[in-house]
Scaffold this active site. Structure first.
Site, PDB file in Angstrom:
ATOM      1  N   HIS A  48      35.646 -23.240   3.340  1.00  0.00           N
ATOM      2  CA  HIS A  48      36.540 -22.177   2.876  1.00  0.00           C
ATOM      3  C   HIS A  48      37.821 -22.783   2.298  1.00  0.00           C
ATOM      4  CE1 HIS A  48      38.622 -18.484   2.478  1.00  0.00           C
ATOM      5  NE2 HIS A  48      39.062 -18.322   3.714  1.00  0.00           N
TER       6      HIS A  48
ATOM      7  N   CYS B  13      43.291 -15.270   0.348  1.00  0.00           N
ATOM      8  CA  CYS B  13      41.926 -15.819   0.367  1.00  0.00           C
ATOM      9  C   CYS B  13      41.037 -15.180  -0.700  1.00  0.00           C
ATOM     10  CB  CYS B  13      41.293 -15.624   1.736  1.00  0.00           C
ATOM     11  SG  CYS B  13      42.446 -15.805   3.093  1.00  0.00           S
TER      12      CYS B  13
END
Lengths: 385, 135
Positions: free
Chosen positions: A332, A83
């Site tokens: 996200h 991420c």
């Protein structure tokens, strides 16, 4: 090392882009960033991405994206750190330009998540955790965060409802951002009533997936006229790792990699947390926003929810976070997220964050968390004039 | 599933074999050959007792790919009595509520199968509430 300025930014909306491919999304952000910078080309490209192999059956994104945007023959590579891939790519571009290895660079973070079925994407996301010792036991990414959050709530005496202020702030700011996935806002009641995913984490503690790309163009400061208005420079950059597995951390309730990376960035910038005007934290889950605020010195250990409850994380508060919606409302798109954070910090420093502008912001910080806290990259940007 | 990878881990999955550091005597699970406490080389095998307590837990209702048939299940961070934390499912709970601090012990259970892919079944450790001593 040369001082480096960010002279162009671009982004797509985070959304379910059924009509756009991985390369089209990346191209849109790159073209927007180049246009904003007033450049036709740069000397290198760095692509942040996590999932293109399993989710899009496409690797080798360096050449893939460079060719698509008309930069065939230009140096280009893909950077992956789960991420935090976006900010890791940004740091790579920064090191390349600062060192003099390249004259200019465009960094793009891109993720295309909706082409594959949800359970496959969930399994691909779980590869950010330890396959042998976490994933094989049946733990999901949400569950890892739930394990941390439940222990945090017990140790520090909070209630689940106390975390609602993080999500409400993110969604309130997301209403002002046309690039945010969710622009409908959220109430405290809406947070409390959201469906449970992995107790204590409910749907409104968790950030949504999405497709998206965000990009920035970097050049050496000394190549620019310093009197030019709205110059933004990168004054601090730090990166640190921790164990992949939560169970191997010295303290599962403390983001050591965040603390180490932010200390590097503060030291480089010659400032401390008290000078930071806004902070794009990695609020993939409300608990991560809390841990990030603590590791960066904005709250004492175990006290971050109080900052949120007191309104100190809103655009008018002491340390505004998620000012354009954060991961929670902007969305996200994992490998792109770090570059969205950079783009949003630049918007704030330029005074272009319409509707959620932090007044007279001079220093903005972005922190991008890979995995459950395993690879954390922090950047501090400054408005020069 | 990757059969050799699971085969390599049989000592850990079936017998909770970790390591003990010859320099600082830190107990290490899972094994990692470099001591996380003192950074010295640590390759001496050490069998853990399998006893510990729940450090944290959550309930998973939709299992990730490969775990659909097990769901719903409870997953926990278990603090082993020798020190390390381990991620594992809780089992044999009956209707018993889980609490942080609850004493648990390791048992060997079926963890997952790969369905019709190769017909492989993975066994390994789960933890159950400590039974009352038998008379």
């Amino acid at each position: 090392m040369r001082e480096v300025a960010v002279i162009g930014i671009g982004q797509t909306k985070v959304d379910e882009h059924w009509d756009k491919s991985l390369r089209e999304l990346a191209g849109e952000a790159v073209f927007a960033a180049l246009a904003d910078a007033g450049r036709e080309s740069v000397s290198a490209m760095y692509v942040g991405n996590m999932l293109s192999g399993p989710a899009n059956k496409q690797q080798h994104l360096g050449a893939f994206i460079a060719d698509w945007v008309g930069m065939r023959y230009t140096e280009s590579m893909r950077i992956e750190s789960a991420c935090s891939s976006g900010s890791a790519a940004f740091r790579t571009g920064l090191m390349a330009v600062a060192s003099g290895a390249v004259d200019s660079a465009v960094v793009v973070g891109v993720e295309k998540m909706i082409d594959s079925p949800g359970d496959e994407v969930t399994a691909a996301l779980a590869t950010a955790a330890d396959a042998d010792w976490e994933v094989d036991q049946g733990v999901s990414f949400v569950a890892l965060n739930a394990l941390i959050m439940r222990r945090y709530i017990l140790e520090y005496g909070w209630k689940h409802a106390d975390f609602g202020a993080f999500s409400v702030n993110a969604h309130t700011n997301g209403k002002q951002n046309p690039y945010a996935r969710f622009q409908e806002g959220l109430t405290v009641e809406g947070y409390a009533k959201a469906g449970m995913i992995a107790d204590p984490i409910n749907l409104m503690d968790a950030s949504p997936m999405g497709d998206g790309a965000a990009a920035a163009v970097m050049v050496p400061l000394d190549s620019l006229n310093k009197n030019r208005n709205g110059l933004i420079t990168v004054v601090g950059s730090g990166s640190a790792t921790d164990s992949l597995a939560v169970h191997s951390r010295t303290d599962p309730l403390w983001l050591t990699a965040a603390e180490k990376s932010v200390k590097m960035a503060y030291a480089q910038a010659g400032i401390g947390p008290e000078q930071i005007d806004l902070f794009e934290a990695h609020d993939a889950f409300t608990i991560m926003a809390a841990l990030s605020l603590e590791a960066c010195g904005f709250a004492e250990r175990g006290r971050a929810p109080q900052l949120a409850l007191d309104g100190e994380i809103t655009p008018k508060g002491r340390i505004p976070i998620a000012t354009r919606g954060g991961l929670k409302a902007r969305g996200h798109p994992v490998g792109a997220t770090g570059m969205y954070q950079i783009v949003e910090v630049v918007q704030q420093l330029r005074g272009e964050a319409h509707g959620s502008q932090v007044e007279n912001a001079q220093y903005g910080m972005a922190q991008n968390i890979g995995g459950s806290g395993s690879n954390i990259v922090t950047h501090i940007l400054k408005r020069l004039n | 599933m990757e059969i050799p990878r699971h085969w390599r881990l049989k000592q850990q999955r079936y017998a909770l074999v970790g390591e003990v550091c010859p320099h600082c005597e830190g107990k290490i699970f899972p094994p990692r050959d470099v001591c996380p406490h003192c950074s010295g080389e640590a390759k001496t095998p050490y069998a853990f007792s399998g006893r510990g307590e729940v450090y944290s837990y959550t309930r998973i209702s939709d299992g990730p790919a490969g775990f659909e048939e097990s769901a719903p299940y409870t997953i926990a961070l278990v603090k082993l009595e020798e020190g390390p934390l381990v991620t594992a499912q809780l089992t044999d709970l009956g209707g018993q509520p889980v609490d942080i601090g609850m004493p648990v012990e390791m048992v060997t259970r079926r963890i997952r199968s790969d369905g019709d892919e190769r017909g492989m079944i993975v066994y390994g450790y789960k933890f159950r509430p400590v039974m009352a001593a038998q008379a």
